[in-house]
Design a protein around this motif. Structure first.
Motif, PDB file in Angstrom:
ATOM      1  N   VAL A  73       0.773  -1.091   0.155  1.00 28.49           N
ATOM      2  CA  VAL A  73       0.045   0.117  -0.155  1.00 28.49           C
ATOM      3  C   VAL A  73       0.974   1.305   0.199  1.00 28.49           C
ATOM      4  N   LYS A  74       1.844   1.252   0.752  1.00 25.22           N
ATOM      5  CA  LYS A  74       2.672   2.375   0.885  1.00 25.22           C
ATOM      6  C   LYS A  74       3.622   2.585  -0.594  1.00 25.22           C
ATOM      7  N   GLU A  75       3.763   1.716  -0.944  1.00 23.89           N
ATOM      8  CA  GLU A  75       4.521   1.593  -2.449  1.00 23.89           C
ATOM      9  C   GLU A  75       3.468   2.181  -3.384  1.00 23.89           C
ATOM     10  N   ASN A  76       2.438   1.714  -3.431  1.00 26.24           N
ATOM     11  CA  ASN A  76       1.382   2.321  -4.260  1.00 26.24           C
ATOM     12  C   ASN A  76       1.012   3.680  -4.166  1.00 26.24           C
ATOM     13  N   MET A  77       1.013   4.047  -2.714  1.00 30.15           N
ATOM     14  CA  MET A  77       0.660   5.405  -2.738  1.00 30.15           C
ATOM     15  C   MET A  77       1.976   6.621  -3.091  1.00 30.15           C
ATOM     16  N   LYS A  78       3.198   5.984  -2.655  1.00 29.71           N
ATOM     17  CA  LYS A  78       4.341   6.595  -3.516  1.00 29.71           C
ATOM     18  C   LYS A  78       4.189   6.822  -4.864  1.00 29.71           C
ATOM     19  N   LYS A  79       3.964   5.808  -5.529  1.00 26.89           N
ATOM     20  CA  LYS A  79       3.869   5.639  -7.019  1.00 26.89           C
ATOM     21  C   LYS A  79       2.616   6.823  -7.400  1.00 26.89           C
ATOM     22  N   LYS A  80       1.626   6.989  -6.711  1.00 26.99           N
ATOM     23  CA  LYS A  80       0.562   7.808  -7.213  1.00 26.99           C
ATOM     24  C   LYS A  80       1.205   9.517  -6.960  1.00 26.99           C
ATOM     25  N   GLU A  81       1.645   9.475  -5.848  1.00 26.95           N
ATOM     26  CA  GLU A  81       1.985  10.838  -5.518  1.00 26.95           C
ATOM     27  C   GLU A  81       3.314  11.305  -6.713  1.00 26.95           C
ATOM     28  N   GLN A  82       3.956  10.381  -7.214  1.00 28.35           N
ATOM     29  CA  GLN A  82       4.918  10.433  -8.046  1.00 28.35           C
ATOM     30  C   GLN A  82       4.156  10.945  -9.484  1.00 28.35           C
ATOM     31  N   GLU A  83       3.004  10.332  -9.619  1.00 31.21           N
ATOM     32  CA  GLU A  83       2.425  10.458 -10.890  1.00 31.21           C
ATOM     33  C   GLU A  83       1.553  11.598 -10.957  1.00 31.21           C
ATOM     34  N   LYS A  84       1.420  12.332  -9.574  1.00 32.02           N
ATOM     35  CA  LYS A  84       0.401  13.593  -9.626  1.00 32.02           C
ATOM     36  C   LYS A  84       1.407  14.545  -9.937  1.00 32.02           C
ATOM     37  N   LYS A  85       2.629  14.534  -9.656  1.00 28.36           N
ATOM     38  CA  LYS A  85       3.689  15.540  -9.907  1.00 28.36           C
ATOM     39  C   LYS A  85       3.967  15.688 -11.293  1.00 28.36           C
ATOM     40  N   VAL A  86       3.823  14.793 -12.251  1.00 34.44           N
ATOM     41  CA  VAL A  86       4.137  14.697 -13.385  1.00 34.44           C
ATOM     42  C   VAL A  86       2.626  15.152 -14.558  1.00 34.44           C
ATOM     43  N   GLU A  87       1.721  15.148 -13.703  1.00 31.90           N
ATOM     44  CA  GLU A  87       0.637  15.514 -14.577  1.00 31.90           C
ATOM     45  C   GLU A  87       0.498  16.850 -15.012  1.00 31.90           C
ATOM     46  N   THR A  88       0.052  17.284 -16.335  1.00 31.99           N
ATOM     47  CA  THR A  88       0.004  18.487 -16.851  1.00 31.99           C
ATOM     48  C   THR A  88      -1.434  19.219 -16.529  1.00 31.99           C
ATOM     49  N   LYS A  89      -1.286  20.464 -16.583  1.00 32.57           N
ATOM     50  CA  LYS A  89      -2.459  21.374 -16.323  1.00 32.57           C
ATOM     51  C   LYS A  89      -3.513  21.526 -17.401  1.00 32.57           C
ATOM     52  N   VAL A  90      -3.379  20.929 -18.574  1.00 32.50           N
ATOM     53  CA  VAL A  90      -4.063  20.972 -19.614  1.00 32.50           C
ATOM     54  C   VAL A  90      -4.775  19.898 -19.659  1.00 32.50           C
ATOM     55  N   GLU A  91      -4.497  18.566 -19.249  1.00 34.90           N
ATOM     56  CA  GLU A  91      -5.263  17.560 -19.324  1.00 34.90           C
ATOM     57  C   GLU A  91      -4.961  16.638 -18.030  1.00 34.90           C
ATOM     58  N   THR A  92      -5.915  16.031 -17.684  1.00 32.49           N
ATOM     59  CA  THR A  92      -5.676  14.853 -16.680  1.00 32.49           C
ATOM     60  C   THR A  92      -6.246  13.566 -17.207  1.00 32.49           C
ATOM     61  N   LYS A  93      -5.716  12.525 -16.561  1.00 28.05           N
ATOM     62  CA  LYS A  93      -6.334  11.266 -16.997  1.00 28.05           C
ATOM     63  C   LYS A  93      -7.672  10.981 -16.291  1.00 28.05           C
ATOM     64  N   ALA A  94      -8.700  10.361 -17.084  1.00 23.86           N
ATOM     65  CA  ALA A  94      -9.881  10.085 -16.472  1.00 23.86           C
ATOM     66  C   ALA A  94     -10.103   8.969 -15.744  1.00 23.86           C
ATOM     67  N   THR A  95      -8.994   8.626 -14.546  1.00 22.15           N
ATOM     68  CA  THR A  95      -8.916   7.489 -13.653  1.00 22.15           C
ATOM     69  C   THR A  95     -10.003   7.717 -12.826  1.00 22.15           C
ATOM     70  N   GLY A  96     -10.602   8.608 -12.145  1.00 22.94           N
ATOM     71  CA  GLY A  96     -11.435   8.827 -11.302  1.00 22.94           C
ATOM     72  C   GLY A  96     -12.712   8.982 -11.643  1.00 22.94           C
ATOM     73  N   CYS A  97     -13.681   9.802 -10.927  1.00 22.53           N
ATOM     74  CA  CYS A  97     -14.995  10.193 -11.682  1.00 22.53           C
ATOM     75  C   CYS A  97     -14.746  10.996 -12.799  1.00 22.53           C
ATOM     76  N   PRO A  98     -15.565  10.531 -14.003  1.00 24.62           N
ATOM     77  CA  PRO A  98     -15.519  11.259 -15.162  1.00 24.62           C
ATOM     78  C   PRO A  98     -16.005  12.888 -15.104  1.00 24.62           C
ATOM     79  N   GLY A  99     -16.828  12.984 -13.989  1.00 28.42           N
ATOM     80  CA  GLY A  99     -17.193  14.462 -13.646  1.00 28.42           C
ATOM     81  C   GLY A  99     -16.089  15.202 -13.440  1.00 28.42           C
ATOM     82  N   LYS A 100     -14.854  14.829 -12.977  1.00 22.86           N
ATOM     83  CA  LYS A 100     -13.789  15.519 -12.534  1.00 22.86           C
ATOM     84  C   LYS A 100     -12.671  16.008 -13.749  1.00 22.86           C
ATOM     85  N   ARG A 101     -13.208  15.377 -14.974  1.00 24.95           N
ATOM     86  CA  ARG A 101     -12.051  15.491 -16.070  1.00 24.95           C
ATOM     87  C   ARG A 101     -12.098  16.652 -16.498  1.00 24.95           C
TER      88      ARG A 101
END
Length: 242
Positions: A73-101
């Motif tokens: 779990v800790k390793e997964n959370m660390k990976k997710k935090e790293q992924e958030k840092k490289v997301e662009t401001k223009v487009e986010t992946k629709a991995t959660g609720c589509p209403g947040k895209r």
């Protein structure tokens, strides 16, 4: 091993994503607009996700499941935090609720109707928020009821003229309000002379909570009342009437 673990009833799930946000271990994700337990070993069995579910789709079961793996779990959370840092401001992946895209719309100036006269509100009563409105107000007598997801009025430009006009309006958001509306709507329909019910919702899964609440209220009221559901896209188009 046999242990306590969550179970998600996809028939009840409205896709709001609240459980996925509440799960600190990342055990729950959104798949095809529905919540899903992604990995047994990520679920600690404590159930932080249960009280956030507005439809009661999550319960505990005792079944064969992999043991909770805190290190994974800790390793997964660390990976997710790293992924958030490289997301662009223009487009986010629709991995959660589509209403947040994130989306941006280009409106044509030539398509705008220009007039020197102000557009008048068609709202007939106050309050309009479902958590605040009383169940026995006089304006419900003989009313045509509009139950609207609160984003609809912002997305659809002619909302007042086409939907609010000649209706008593109730608005809410099943995801943000964190409550179910079916009980209150049942009381309103049961105790008043409601002539019809129109539901307006956005074309995102979390808005299913509004539609589901109205369906349940109509059933539990014991009344046969004409009703319809209108679905509006984020671009401001009516995509379905049923």
């Amino acid at each position: 091993m046999i242990r306590r673990i969550i179970h998600i009833d996809k028939e009840k799930c409205n896709g709001c994503g609240a459980c996925a946000s509440a799960c600190h271990e990342g055990a729950i994700g959104m798949v095809d607009g529905k919540a899903e337990l992604l990995r047994d070993d990520y679920c600690d069995g404590l159930g932080d996700c249960l009280p956030t579910c507005p439809t009661g789709a999550i319960t505990f079961v005792e079944r064969e499941a992999a043991a909770y793996d805190e290190a994974a779990v800790k390793e997964n959370m660390k990976k997710k935090e790293q992924e958030k840092k490289v997301e662009t401001k223009v487009e986010t992946k629709a991995t959660g609720c589509p209403g947040k895209r994130l989306q941006t719309f280009q409106r044509s100036a030539s398509a705008e109707v220009r007039t020197s006269m102000p557009v008048m509100s068609k709202l007939q009563q106050w309050p309009v928020q479902m958590k605040l409105v009383p169940t026995n107000a006089g304006y419900f007598d003989g009313a045509k009821l509009l139950v609207a997801a609160d984003c609809c009025a912002y997305a659809y430009g002619n909302f007042h003229e086409e939907f609010i006009k000649d209706h008593i309006t109730l608005v809410g958001c099943a995801m943000l309000d964190g409550v179910g509306y079916s009980e209150k709507l049942t009381e309103i329909i049961k105790n008043n002379d409601i002539k019809s019910v129109t539901v307006t919702r956005m074309q995102v899964p979390c808005c299913g909570g509004i539609e589901m609440a109205v369906k349940k209220a109509l059933q539990e009221s014991g009344k046969f009342i004409p009703w319809q559901v209108v679905t509006i896209s984020a671009e401001g188009q009516i995509v379905d009437r049923s």
